[in-house]
Design an enzyme around this catalytic site. Structure first.
Site, mmCIF file in Angstrom:
data_model
loop_
_atom_site.group_PDB
_atom_site.id
_atom_site.type_symbol
_atom_site.label_atom_id
_atom_site.label_comp_id
_atom_site.label_asym_id
_atom_site.label_seq_id
_atom_site.Cartn_x
_atom_site.Cartn_y
_atom_site.Cartn_z
ATOM 1 N N ASP A 1 -7.975 6.262 4.463
ATOM 2 C CA ASP A 1 -8.091 5.119 5.377
ATOM 3 C C ASP A 1 -9.342 5.118 6.238
ATOM 4 O O ASP A 1 -9.449 4.312 7.165
ATOM 5 C CB ASP A 1 -6.873 5.076 6.305
ATOM 6 N N SER B 1 0.800 -1.229 0.000
ATOM 7 C CA SER B 1 0.000 0.000 0.000
ATOM 8 C C SER B 1 0.831 1.277 0.000
ATOM 9 O O SER B 1 0.311 2.343 -0.305
ATOM 10 C CB SER B 1 -0.951 0.012 1.199
ATOM 11 N N HIS C 1 1.050 4.244 6.711
ATOM 12 C CA HIS C 1 0.472 5.127 5.697
ATOM 13 C C HIS C 1 0.911 6.567 5.928
ATOM 14 O O HIS C 1 1.440 6.910 6.982
ATOM 15 C CB HIS C 1 -1.057 5.043 5.698
#
EC number: 3.4.21.89
Length: 166
Positions: free
Chosen positions: A108, A44, A83
């Site tokens: 998210d 990701s 992230h």
């Protein structure tokens, strides 16, 4: 091998594990994070970080900034997520963050706990990424995803311990 040699070998093994534990705890205290080193488990964050990269975290900064790569945990889930901070909001003595993976199309919000719109910087963040080692953590992924590799490694370590005459 006599009893004295066996005890010496056992103490040597205990010393290695104790030293590793003390080093981990010291690093945790210095970084102000319960998990100062994590392994990237998914794609990701590509191209910035690849699966298997080891990340070194720091949690002594007062606040994360937009663009920082952070590691956070969701209540009730044990896997940390790596992230980038997309947005930040400030409340009374609190900072709230919205994150997104570089390789993901959406933010998210769907990953957060139910009725949670932002991450709380103080309670949800494990740390901010400060350094990384590419691909070094891939062994960890192999150990968790491939039981044959795990058993082979454990067997090799056990056999090595039995055959070493020191």
């Amino acid at each position: 091998m006599n009893l004295r040699q066996q005890l010496t070998q056992l103490l040597s093994i205990a010393y290695v594990f104790t030293s590793a534990f003390v080093a981990w705890k010291a690093l945790s205290i210095v970084a102000n994070s319960h998990s100062p080193i994590v392994v990237v488990l998914s794609g990701s964050m590509e191209p910035a970080f690849q699966r298997g990269d080891i990340l070194f975290l720091w949690n002594r900064d007062s606040q994360a900034k937009v663009g920082d790569v952070v590691v956070y945990e969701i209540k009730g889930k044990s896997i940390p997520i790596v992230h980038r901070v997309l947005r930040e909001h400030h409340g009374k003595d609190k900072q709230f963050l919205l994150t997104k993976g570089d390789n993901n199309a959406l933010d998210d919000l769907s990953l957060y706990a139910r009725k949670q719109n932002y991450l709380n910087q103080k309670t949800d963040l494990v740390g901010t990424v400060k350094a990384y080692l590419p691909k070094v953590g891939y062994v960890t992924i192999l150990l968790t995803e491939n039981m044959y590799f795990r058993y082979a490694l454990l067997g090799f370590m056990g056999l090595s311990a039995l055959l070493s005459g020191e």
